[in-house]
Design an enzyme around this catalytic site. Structure first.
Site: not given
Length: 247
Positions: A111-115
């Protein structure tokens, strides 16, 4: 096929009961009804013995994971955490949530950092490989808050597919949960594992993502997990996940 009976092994009903299928008597009933297979053979003989590590056991077509050394966890990844166990840049990683466990675990996909939301951690190499391999088209479901008022027609556009800089992209399912003039809430299911795919698709159609949460990975749902918390994926839940990727 060879005979699944292992003379030096454990009784099949005992192995099933120990792994949460049911009481020993209930497991004997499953065997007698022909609902249990071992290494591809339907087994009806109550005296059958199996290797609890090497034998591949299914009940009603669902795999029973009998190797106690293998572990799969569901983690609710908070926003701001990177999807690596350790990060070379010193950013918070996933290892902080499993530091007390003796197993060496690996993240299943990213998952990307902001998700935020559901990510799986496992030491089962074959399961991890299959869950991340494009061949098995494992679906993931997200809830997104996006900019602007989304119309119902957008779902048809995304289900037909759009073109991004790295090629065509489409969703498997799109549900408009809530639409307001300034922002909307949508549910998106897709099986692509491409980097930041949900964010890029929504930006391409004019509705940049404001918040993004993954709610489901394959057959595993985030449920009541709180950010930073984990739970073991086992029993029928694990069996359903394994069946999804033909294990």
């Amino acid at each position: 096929m060879t005979d699944p009976h292992v003379p030096t092994g454990e009784r099949l009903q005992k192995v099933l009961a120990r792994n949460g299928v049911g009481s020993r008597r209930a497991c004997e009933g499953l065997i007698a009804q022909g609902r249990v297979s071992v290494d591809g053979h339907v087994v009806r003989e109550l005296g059958t013995r199996v290797d609890p590590v090497a034998s591949v056991i299914h009940v009603d077509g669902i795999r029973v994971q009998t190797d106690s050394s293998l572990l799969t966890l569901a983690l609710y990844k908070p926003p701001g955490v990177v999807s690596t166990m350790y990060d070379d840049m010193g950013r918070p990683g996933l290892v902080q949530y499993v530091e007390d466990r003796p197993e060496r675990l690996y993240h299943v996909g990213r998952l990307d950092q902001d998700t935020e939301g559901l990510i799986l951690l496992s030491n089962d190499g074959e399961l991890t490989h299959r869950l991340t391999h494009p061949k098995y088209e494992v679906p993931k479901t997200y809830i997104a808050r996006v900019e602007g008022s989304v119309t119902r027609g957008l779902g048809r556009v995304l289900e037909r597919g759009i073109t991004l800089e790295d090629g065509p992209a489409r969703v498997d399912r799109f549900v408009l949960r809530e639409s307001a003039p300034r922002n909307s809430i949508v549910e998106i299911t897709l099986h692509s594992g491409r980097n930041r795919i949900v964010r890029r698709m929504m930006a391409e159609v004019g509705h940049p993502v404001m918040e993004l949460v993954r709610m489901k990975f394959g057959t595993v749902v985030v449920g009541h997990l709180k950010p930073g918390k984990t739970r073991v994926v086992a029993g029928s839940e694990l069996g359903a996940l394994m069946k999804l990727v033909d294990l």
